[in-house]
Motif scaffolding. Structure first.
Motif, PDB file in Angstrom:
ATOM      1  N   GLY A 150     -10.744  -2.238  -1.022  1.00 29.79           N
ATOM      2  CA  GLY A 150     -10.974  -3.515  -1.670  1.00 29.79           C
ATOM      3  C   GLY A 150     -11.146  -4.686  -0.743  1.00 29.79           C
ATOM      4  O   GLY A 150     -11.690  -5.715  -1.142  1.00 29.79           O
ATOM      5  N   ASP A 151     -10.692  -4.579   0.501  1.00 27.97           N
ATOM      6  CA  ASP A 151     -10.764  -5.704   1.429  1.00 27.97           C
ATOM      7  C   ASP A 151     -11.666  -5.384   2.617  1.00 27.97           C
ATOM      8  O   ASP A 151     -11.645  -4.264   3.137  1.00 27.97           O
ATOM      9  CB  ASP A 151      -9.370  -6.055   1.959  1.00 27.97           C
ATOM     10  N   PRO A 152     -12.454  -6.370   3.065  1.00 30.24           N
ATOM     11  CA  PRO A 152     -13.203  -6.174   4.302  1.00 30.24           C
ATOM     12  C   PRO A 152     -12.255  -6.103   5.496  1.00 30.24           C
ATOM     13  O   PRO A 152     -11.077  -6.469   5.393  1.00 30.24           O
ATOM     14  CB  PRO A 152     -14.112  -7.403   4.368  1.00 30.24           C
ATOM     15  N   ILE A 153     -12.770  -5.654   6.620  1.00 32.59           N
ATOM     16  CA  ILE A 153     -11.929  -5.431   7.795  1.00 32.59           C
ATOM     17  C   ILE A 153     -11.145  -6.671   8.185  1.00 32.59           C
ATOM     18  O   ILE A 153      -9.942  -6.609   8.480  1.00 32.59           O
ATOM     19  CB  ILE A 153     -12.782  -4.935   8.980  1.00 32.59           C
ATOM     20  N   GLU A 154     -11.803  -7.826   8.173  1.00 37.91           N
ATOM     21  CA  GLU A 154     -11.112  -9.038   8.651  1.00 37.91           C
ATOM     22  C   GLU A 154      -9.978  -9.472   7.740  1.00 37.91           C
ATOM     23  O   GLU A 154      -9.104 -10.247   8.149  1.00 37.91           O
ATOM     24  CB  GLU A 154     -12.103 -10.209   8.834  1.00 37.91           C
ATOM     25  N   ASP A 155      -9.957  -8.944   6.509  1.00 33.95           N
ATOM     26  CA  ASP A 155      -8.895  -9.289   5.572  1.00 33.95           C
ATOM     27  C   ASP A 155      -7.899  -8.152   5.352  1.00 33.95           C
ATOM     28  O   ASP A 155      -7.007  -8.256   4.499  1.00 33.95           O
ATOM     29  CB  ASP A 155      -9.500  -9.684   4.225  1.00 33.95           C
ATOM     30  N   THR A 156      -8.049  -7.070   6.098  1.00 34.35           N
ATOM     31  CA  THR A 156      -7.169  -5.909   5.933  1.00 34.35           C
ATOM     32  C   THR A 156      -5.933  -6.060   6.805  1.00 34.35           C
ATOM     33  O   THR A 156      -6.033  -6.244   8.031  1.00 34.35           O
ATOM     34  CB  THR A 156      -7.896  -4.609   6.306  1.00 34.35           C
ATOM     35  N   ASP A 157      -4.786  -5.966   6.193  1.00 34.94           N
ATOM     36  CA  ASP A 157      -3.535  -6.074   6.936  1.00 34.94           C
ATOM     37  C   ASP A 157      -3.322  -4.819   7.774  1.00 34.94           C
ATOM     38  O   ASP A 157      -3.621  -3.702   7.339  1.00 34.94           O
ATOM     39  CB  ASP A 157      -2.368  -6.254   5.964  1.00 34.94           C
ATOM     40  N   VAL A 158      -2.777  -4.992   8.967  1.00 33.27           N
ATOM     41  CA  VAL A 158      -2.582  -3.854   9.856  1.00 33.27           C
ATOM     42  C   VAL A 158      -1.615  -2.836   9.246  1.00 33.27           C
ATOM     43  O   VAL A 158      -1.720  -1.625   9.521  1.00 33.27           O
ATOM     44  CB  VAL A 158      -2.095  -4.312  11.242  1.00 33.27           C
ATOM     45  N   SER A 159      -0.699  -3.280   8.404  1.00 31.71           N
ATOM     46  CA  SER A 159       0.236  -2.339   7.778  1.00 31.71           C
ATOM     47  C   SER A 159      -0.500  -1.387   6.844  1.00 31.71           C
ATOM     48  O   SER A 159      -0.128  -0.212   6.728  1.00 31.71           O
ATOM     49  CB  SER A 159       1.316  -3.099   7.012  1.00 31.71           C
ATOM     50  N   GLU A 160      -1.555  -1.872   6.186  1.00 29.60           N
ATOM     51  CA  GLU A 160      -2.348  -1.001   5.319  1.00 29.60           C
ATOM     52  C   GLU A 160      -3.143  -0.002   6.150  1.00 29.60           C
ATOM     53  O   GLU A 160      -3.256   1.171   5.795  1.00 29.60           O
ATOM     54  CB  GLU A 160      -3.287  -1.826   4.449  1.00 29.60           C
ATOM     55  N   PHE A 161      -3.690  -0.468   7.261  1.00 25.82           N
ATOM     56  CA  PHE A 161      -4.404   0.424   8.182  1.00 25.82           C
ATOM     57  C   PHE A 161      -3.462   1.524   8.670  1.00 25.82           C
ATOM     58  O   PHE A 161      -3.807   2.710   8.635  1.00 25.82           O
ATOM     59  CB  PHE A 161      -4.940  -0.384   9.363  1.00 25.82           C
ATOM     60  N   ASP A 162      -2.282   1.134   9.135  1.00 23.69           N
ATOM     61  CA  ASP A 162      -1.320   2.119   9.642  1.00 23.69           C
ATOM     62  C   ASP A 162      -0.925   3.117   8.562  1.00 23.69           C
ATOM     63  O   ASP A 162      -0.819   4.323   8.818  1.00 23.69           O
ATOM     64  CB  ASP A 162      -0.068   1.416  10.164  1.00 23.69           C
ATOM     65  N   MET A 163      -0.700   2.627   7.351  1.00 23.17           N
ATOM     66  CA  MET A 163      -0.295   3.504   6.262  1.00 23.17           C
ATOM     67  C   MET A 163      -1.363   4.552   5.968  1.00 23.17           C
ATOM     68  O   MET A 163      -1.061   5.742   5.799  1.00 23.17           O
ATOM     69  CB  MET A 163       0.012   2.680   5.016  1.00 23.17           C
ATOM     70  N   LEU A 164      -2.625   4.141   5.909  1.00 19.71           N
ATOM     71  CA  LEU A 164      -3.701   5.075   5.609  1.00 19.71           C
ATOM     72  C   LEU A 164      -3.848   6.134   6.686  1.00 19.71           C
ATOM     73  O   LEU A 164      -4.036   7.319   6.392  1.00 19.71           O
ATOM     74  CB  LEU A 164      -5.018   4.313   5.415  1.00 19.71           C
ATOM     75  N   PHE A 165      -3.751   5.729   7.935  1.00 26.98           N
ATOM     76  CA  PHE A 165      -3.865   6.716   9.000  1.00 26.98           C
ATOM     77  C   PHE A 165      -2.642   7.615   9.068  1.00 26.98           C
ATOM     78  O   PHE A 165      -2.757   8.806   9.394  1.00 26.98           O
ATOM     79  CB  PHE A 165      -4.123   6.017  10.345  1.00 26.98           C
ATOM     80  N   ASP A 166      -1.473   7.083   8.747  1.00 20.98           N
ATOM     81  CA  ASP A 166      -0.269   7.915   8.717  1.00 20.98           C
ATOM     82  C   ASP A 166      -0.347   8.967   7.611  1.00 20.98           C
ATOM     83  O   ASP A 166      -0.140  10.161   7.846  1.00 20.98           O
ATOM     84  CB  ASP A 166       0.976   7.051   8.505  1.00 20.98           C
ATOM     85  N   VAL A 167      -0.636   8.520   6.394  1.00 16.55           N
ATOM     86  CA  VAL A 167      -0.589   9.418   5.240  1.00 16.55           C
ATOM     87  C   VAL A 167      -1.770  10.386   5.231  1.00 16.55           C
ATOM     88  O   VAL A 167      -1.606  11.569   4.898  1.00 16.55           O
ATOM     89  CB  VAL A 167      -0.534   8.607   3.930  1.00 16.55           C
ATOM     90  N   ASN A 168      -2.951   9.916   5.607  1.00 15.65           N
ATOM     91  CA  ASN A 168      -4.140  10.770   5.521  1.00 15.65           C
ATOM     92  C   ASN A 168      -4.386  11.615   6.765  1.00 15.65           C
ATOM     93  O   ASN A 168      -4.779  12.783   6.643  1.00 15.65           O
ATOM     94  CB  ASN A 168      -5.380   9.912   5.262  1.00 15.65           C
ATOM     95  N   LEU A 169      -4.181  11.045   7.935  1.00 16.32           N
ATOM     96  CA  LEU A 169      -4.549  11.742   9.173  1.00 16.32           C
ATOM     97  C   LEU A 169      -3.345  12.270   9.949  1.00 16.32           C
ATOM     98  O   LEU A 169      -3.319  13.432  10.358  1.00 16.32           O
ATOM     99  CB  LEU A 169      -5.378  10.808  10.057  1.00 16.32           C
ATOM    100  N   LYS A 170      -2.345  11.429  10.145  1.00 15.61           N
ATOM    101  CA  LYS A 170      -1.164  11.880  10.894  1.00 15.61           C
ATOM    102  C   LYS A 170      -0.477  13.039  10.195  1.00 15.61           C
ATOM    103  O   LYS A 170      -0.012  13.985  10.844  1.00 15.61           O
ATOM    104  CB  LYS A 170      -0.196  10.715  11.089  1.00 15.61           C
ATOM    105  N   SER A 171      -0.411  12.990   8.860  1.00 14.22           N
ATOM    106  CA  SER A 171       0.232  14.076   8.121  1.00 14.22           C
ATOM    107  C   SER A 171      -0.490  15.390   8.351  1.00 14.22           C
ATOM    108  O   SER A 171       0.142  16.442   8.529  1.00 14.22           O
ATOM    109  CB  SER A 171       0.280  13.755   6.630  1.00 14.22           C
TER     110      SER A 171
END
Length: 235
Positions: A96-117
């Motif tokens: 829903g948000d463009p890159i410049e409006d994306t919070d780093v916590s959301e970025f970290d969460m997505l990479f943790d749950v989708n890729l790190k797992s």
């Protein structure tokens, strides 16, 4: 013609097993005779869980924490003596948000749950899957094939799943198989709630995706590794 699989004697570990797709996969393997080990932070007894508790042996797991994943894989092998398949189903979507409006916590969460797992479960399962000539199936996404507006971190995390899948397949050629599936929108209660006005008839049922996952883990797919398989209906 319906295809039936026989996984009698096989031990299958499914992460994200309490969700809509994970529960469909867990129950399909159970029906095919496998011992299904369900890994999730949400227990089958929880109101939000969709998995049938009678179909699985549950292992409480934080798929983003290495100690938790290591302990789960070790417990599964200790309890059952082997591991034949790993289904990396844990994942989530945000957008829903463009890159410049994306919070780093959301970025970290997505990479943790989708890729790190996916990385952690594969890392700790690979030595055991080599012993059985087993298989890994992970969840990428159709949208990971290109950039798009508003959900870039999600797409990037799912592209990472595809690339790690290819890497695992290459590093373990002849010892185990690794493939990814690429869904688009899956017909789940959560997606229907989030998109009530969408054409739900065009969405793919989790049970149909479970059939593809079972094929990729079966002896019928011994010549398939490193693939990203579309599971989104008609292209």
């Amino acid at each position: 013609m319906a295809v039936e699989y026989d996984f009698d004697g096989a031990v299958v570990l499914v992460t994200g097993a309490s969700g809509a797709l994970g529960s469909a996969i867990a129950e399909a393997f159970d029906a095919a005779g496998a011992t299904v080990c369900a890994a999730d932070i949400v227990a089958p007894s929880d109101d939000d869980a969709l998995v049938d508790s009678s179909a699985v042996e549950f292992y409480e797991t934080d798929a983003t924490d290495e100690d938790s994943v290591r302990d789960t894989v070790s417990a599964v092998v200790d309890d059952h003596g082997r591991l034949d398949a790993l289904c990396n189903i844990a994942g989530t979507w945000r957008g829903g948000d463009p890159i410049e409006d994306t919070d780093v916590s959301e970025f970290d969460m997505l990479f943790d749950v989708n890729l790190k797992s996916m990385f952690l479960a594969s890392k700790h399962a690979i030595p055991h899957l080599r012993e059985t000539g087993g298989a890994i199936v992970s969840v990428s996404a159709r949208s990971s094939l290109e950039g798009g507006e508003g959900d870039g971190p999600y797409r990037a995390s799912k592209a990472g799943v595809r690339l790690l899948t290819e890497t695992v397949a290459e590093e373990n050629l002849g010892e185990l198989r690794a493939n990814a599936i690429m869904p688009s929108v899956i017909d789940t209660p959560m997606n229907r709630e989030m998109m009530p006005d969408a054409d739900h008839d065009s969405w793919v049922d989790p049970g149909d995706i479970a059939d593809v996952v079972m094929f990729l883990c079966s002896d019928e797919a011994t010549v398939t590794s490193g693939a990203a398989v579309p599971v989104y209906g008609e292209a």
